[in-house]
Design an enzyme around this catalytic site. Structure first.
Site, short mmCIF file in Angstrom:
data_model
loop_
_atom_site.label_atom_id
_atom_site.label_comp_id
_atom_site.label_asym_id
_atom_site.label_seq_id
_atom_site.Cartn_x
_atom_site.Cartn_y
_atom_site.Cartn_z
N HIS A 133 0.84 -1.21 0.00
CA HIS A 133 0.00 0.00 0.00
C HIS A 133 0.88 1.25 0.00
O HIS A 133 0.63 2.20 -0.74
CB HIS A 133 -0.93 -0.04 1.22
CG HIS A 133 -1.58 1.27 1.54
ND1 HIS A 133 -2.46 1.90 0.67
CD2 HIS A 133 -1.48 2.09 2.62
CE1 HIS A 133 -2.87 3.05 1.22
NE2 HIS A 133 -2.29 3.19 2.39
N HIS A 136 3.20 7.82 5.41
CA HIS A 136 1.95 8.48 5.81
C HIS A 136 1.15 7.75 6.89
O HIS A 136 0.35 8.36 7.59
CB HIS A 136 1.06 8.79 4.59
CG HIS A 136 0.31 7.60 4.04
ND1 HIS A 136 0.87 6.73 3.14
CD2 HIS A 136 -0.94 7.14 4.26
CE1 HIS A 136 -0.01 5.79 2.82
NE2 HIS A 136 -1.12 6.01 3.50
N ASP A 137 1.38 6.45 7.05
CA ASP A 137 0.65 5.71 8.09
C ASP A 137 1.53 5.37 9.31
O ASP A 137 1.07 4.65 10.20
CB ASP A 137 0.08 4.41 7.51
CG ASP A 137 -1.16 4.66 6.64
OD1 ASP A 137 -1.94 5.58 6.95
OD2 ASP A 137 -1.35 3.92 5.65
N GLU A 186 0.17 6.87 12.68
CA GLU A 186 -1.13 6.27 13.03
C GLU A 186 -1.00 4.80 13.45
O GLU A 186 -1.66 4.35 14.38
CB GLU A 186 -2.06 6.38 11.81
CG GLU A 186 -3.51 6.06 12.12
CD GLU A 186 -4.40 6.45 10.95
OE1 GLU A 186 -4.48 7.65 10.64
OE2 GLU A 186 -5.01 5.55 10.36
N ASP A 187 -0.17 4.05 12.76
CA ASP A 187 -0.17 2.59 12.93
C ASP A 187 1.08 2.01 13.58
O ASP A 187 1.13 0.80 13.83
CB ASP A 187 -0.33 1.91 11.56
CG ASP A 187 -1.69 2.19 10.93
OD1 ASP A 187 -2.62 2.54 11.67
OD2 ASP A 187 -1.81 2.06 9.70
N ASP A 191 -3.95 7.90 -1.28
CA ASP A 191 -4.33 6.89 -0.29
C ASP A 191 -5.69 6.27 -0.63
O ASP A 191 -5.87 5.05 -0.59
CB ASP A 191 -4.38 7.57 1.10
CG ASP A 191 -4.55 6.59 2.24
OD1 ASP A 191 -3.89 5.54 2.22
OD2 ASP A 191 -5.32 6.89 3.16
ZN ZN Z 1 -2.74 4.67 3.89
#
Ligand code: ZN
Length: 179
Positions: free
Chosen positions: A35, A61-62, A65-66, A122
């Site tokens: 991704h 970009h994630d 968040e992750d 995204d």
């Molecule tokens: Zn993403």
């Protein structure tokens, strides 16, 4: 600051390490890194390689968040702009999902030009991952639900890059055609 090639290479390396072992939603057990590679490549194509920080932020970009990555770490390792682009693409995970989704729609138009491009890339990638050749009812419902929401988010992000806008519209069309 790191050279353009190092910036992107270091970002890909950090993303691969931090998301190691994670699978993306949809498409069985496809690694999460696929991704991130897709999003980064969409951004590189959309800007014809003119914005290394944007492509690096695509890879990353994630991460806030992750994973355990922080804004400070990204700012120190990459740049202040890369860090803020990633922060702009980070949902507040303490909120319930419906509220996170609502905020993405409301906040979309207030984002920086770069963050808007990341959001569109995204959504293109996430719609693509949800298109199946012979979908189950659940997969079909998920695709309809996700695409409808993504269109509302992207409505607030459009206008900065016509190729990316068009690629998003094509993804929506492919999604609808697959139902
Ligand atoms: Zn993403």
């Amino acid at each position: 600051m790191l050279s353009a090639i190092r910036l992107i290479s270091e970002a890909a390396d950090l993303a691969a390490r931090r998301h190691n072992g994670m699978a993306r939603k949809g498409r069985g057990s496809e690694p999460y890194i696929n991704h991130l590679a897709e999003v980064a490549n969409l951004l590189a194509t959309a800007t014809d390689g003119a914005d290394a920080e944007l492509v690096a932020a695509g890879w990353l970009h994630d991460t806030i968040e992750d994973t355990d990555a922080t804004r400070e770490e990204l700012a120190q390792k990459f740049s202040e702009r890369v860090a803020s682009l990633v922060v702009e693409c980070t949902d507040d995970m303490s909120l319930p999902k419906p509220e996170r989704r609502r905020r993405q729609i409301v906040d979309a138009s207030k984002k920086s030009a770069g963050a808007k491009l990341i959001k569109i890339a995204d959504k293109i990638s996430n719609i693509g991952a949800r298109i199946h050749s012979d979908p189950t009812t659940e997969e079909r419902d998920d695709l309809v639900d996700y695409t409808g929401w993504a269109e509302q988010v992207v409505a607030g992000c459009r206008g900065g890059n016509s190729w990316l806008d068009q690629t998003f519209d094509d993804a929506v069309q492919r999604a609808r055609a697959s139902l």
